[in-house]
Design a protein around this motif. Structure first.
Motif, PDB file in Angstrom:
ATOM      1  N   TYR A  79       0.838  -1.196   0.000  1.00 11.00           N
ATOM      2  CA  TYR A  79       0.000   0.000   0.000  1.00 11.00           C
ATOM      3  C   TYR A  79       0.875   1.248   0.000  1.00 11.00           C
ATOM      4  O   TYR A  79       1.818   1.377   0.773  1.00 11.00           O
ATOM      5  N   ASP A  80       0.572   2.186  -0.873  1.00 10.17           N
ATOM      6  CA  ASP A  80       1.305   3.433  -0.982  1.00 10.17           C
ATOM      7  C   ASP A  80       0.341   4.564  -0.664  1.00 10.17           C
ATOM      8  O   ASP A  80      -0.588   4.837  -1.427  1.00 10.17           O
ATOM      9  N   SER A  81       0.562   5.241   0.448  1.00  2.94           N
ATOM     10  CA  SER A  81      -0.370   6.279   0.892  1.00  2.94           C
ATOM     11  C   SER A  81      -0.400   7.466  -0.069  1.00  2.94           C
ATOM     12  O   SER A  81      -1.384   8.204  -0.120  1.00  2.94           O
ATOM     13  N   LEU A  82       0.679   7.687  -0.829  1.00  3.03           N
ATOM     14  CA  LEU A  82       0.705   8.793  -1.779  1.00  3.03           C
ATOM     15  C   LEU A  82       0.091   8.423  -3.124  1.00  3.03           C
ATOM     16  O   LEU A  82      -0.150   9.291  -3.954  1.00  3.03           O
ATOM     17  N   ASP A  83      -0.141   7.142  -3.354  1.00  2.93           N
ATOM     18  CA  ASP A  83      -0.769   6.672  -4.597  1.00  2.93           C
ATOM     19  C   ASP A  83      -1.633   5.461  -4.258  1.00  2.93           C
ATOM     20  O   ASP A  83      -1.343   4.340  -4.690  1.00  2.93           O
TER      21      ASP A  83
END
Length: 431
Positions: free
Chosen positions: A19-23
């Motif tokens: 999981y990428d919080s910025l994308d």
């Protein structure tokens, strides 16, 4: 029970790592559209859409693999090819393109004959990030599959999809049947649709791609002579014995800059041993604005970074006034917060970050308008919260090592002591 708990923990950790919080919605979706039936199978168009905002697939490009559910073979391909043909000895008249149970497919290189090309193919496997260049974020090829069934009921979906781009890090889910894709005819007056469509979603995890970071960040400022360097051995020191000094004679040898098949780097000797360093310098302070200089340096003598991207999270990026010599695009992962932006090179100017050496760097300056409610040079506020290069998060220095403002407490105490001295002098003089 124990195995169930372990499986749950593995899934939780994997999802957290991917999981990428910025994308948060970034992924690569592989769409498989059956366009027509043949005597023993079908002809399909396979489309790879990169929906990641700032992570692209760079040279040497993507590699796609899967396992057939039955005894399928690939009769022919347009716009791509398999890396191995496999054992096709049982075929007498026509020889398939590939007979392997687990084929591996790669894109064709630019410049192949026209009859081997397909729309959005033949880019050497390079696929741009959707946020950087939507038109170049697609790759596609056509495949004719035999011994596969000739109807929606007899066709079986391939399994165990894998995507390398160009290294590890991507994990693909199972193929899922979705509503058939619709297509608009060239005259835009009629819609057609695929006979059958399935999708495969692949997500990236830096945790799976490598055990060490691939980049680091250093800081400096106009108000402090101290430069905060990248931490030592940020990217691991396993290459410490094979690194080369910038004046080494080995750099004059032919072929030293040629990439190897195993992607082994040839790094310049540094204390951090990272292929890439990003430097953030707080340059100037105006009444209503402040100015930052950003420099990206490549320390790998075997790597040119094409279509590079730099993502920075900082609360004042919601007031970017001007960016010099880089292209800039704000990223808004959350509607109420606009604190993240993507920097990337201008096309045909500095979108190629050369290998280590005199040309192995790109630089820009950013002018930002101050938000009077939040702006401060205190406690490291002027430095970024997160930095990503080519989609991988870079290691930042420890906060206690950031360049700090000159100690004001000491300056404030001097006038007080002077005042006390003056008072005492007056008292003694009066006596």
């Amino acid at each position: 029970m124990r195995s169930v708990v372990l499986a749950f923990v593995f899934v939780f950790v994997f999802r957290a790592a991917a999981y990428d919080s910025l994308d948060p919605n970034g992924n690569i979706t592989i769409k498989w559209d059956i366009m027509s039936w043949t005597a023993d199978g079908y002809v399909a168009v396979v489309t790879m859409n990169n929906f990641q905002m700032y992570r692209h697939i760079m040279s040497p490009g993507w590699t796609l693999g899967w396992a057939w559910a039955k005894k399928e073979v690939i009769w022919s391909m347009v716009g791509a090819q398999t890396t191995e043909q496999g054992d096709c000895s049982k075929f007498k008249a026509a020889i398939p393109h590939c007979c392997k149970k687990t084929p591996t497919v790669v894109d064709l290189l630019p410049g192949v004959p026209y009859n081997q090309q397909y729309a959005n193919c033949c880019k050497g496997g390079v696929v741009a990030a959707w946020g950087q260049d939507p038109l170049s974020s697609v790759s596609a090829f056509q495949v004719s599959v035999g011994q596969a069934g000739t109807s929606n009921k007899t066709v079986k979906l391939p399994k165990n999809f894998t995507l390398l781009g160009p290294g590890p890090g991507y994990t693909c889910g199972p193929a899922k049947i979705v509503p058939s894709t619709t297509f608009l005819t060239p005259d835009k007056r009629r819609k057609t649709q695929a006979l059958m469509t399935w999708n495969v979603t692949c997500t990236y995890s830096q945790f799976l791609a490598r055990k060490n970071p691939s980049c680091c960040v250093s800081f400096s400022s106009f108000y402090n002579e101290t430069i905060t360097p990248c931490p030592s051995c940020t990217c691991g020191c396993q290459n410490k014995n094979s690194c080369v000094k910038s004046d080494s004679k080995i750099l004059t040898m032919a072929g030293v800059n040629t990439p190897r098949k195993d992607n082994a780097p040839l790094l310049q000797c540094t204390h951090h041993m990272c292929p890439v360093r990003v430097h953030w310098h707080v340059k100037l302070n105006y009444k209503d604005y402040w100015r930052v200089k950003i420099a990206i340096t490549n320390f790998n003598y075997r790597m040119n970074y094409t279509l590079w991207s730099l993502v920075i999270q900082h609360p004042n990026l919601n007031n970017v006034t001007q960016v010099f010599s880089f292209d800039y695009k704000p990223l808004v992962p959350y509607e109420s917060i606009n604190d993240t932006g993507m920097f990337y090179g201008m096309k045909y100017y500095n979108d190629l970050l050369m290998e280590a050496g005199p040309l192995g760097n790109v630089q820009s300056e950013v002018l930002l308008q101050k938000d009077k409610n939040t702006f401060s040079f205190k406690q490291g506020w002027a430095f970024p919260r997160k930095v990503y290069f080519n989609g991988d998060e870079c290691m930042l220095p420890q906060p206690d090592a950031y360049p700090y403002l000159p100690n004001s407490a000491r300056q404030k105490s001097l006038p007080f002591l002077t005042l006390v001295s003056c008072v005492l002098l007056v008292i003694f003089t009066a006596w």
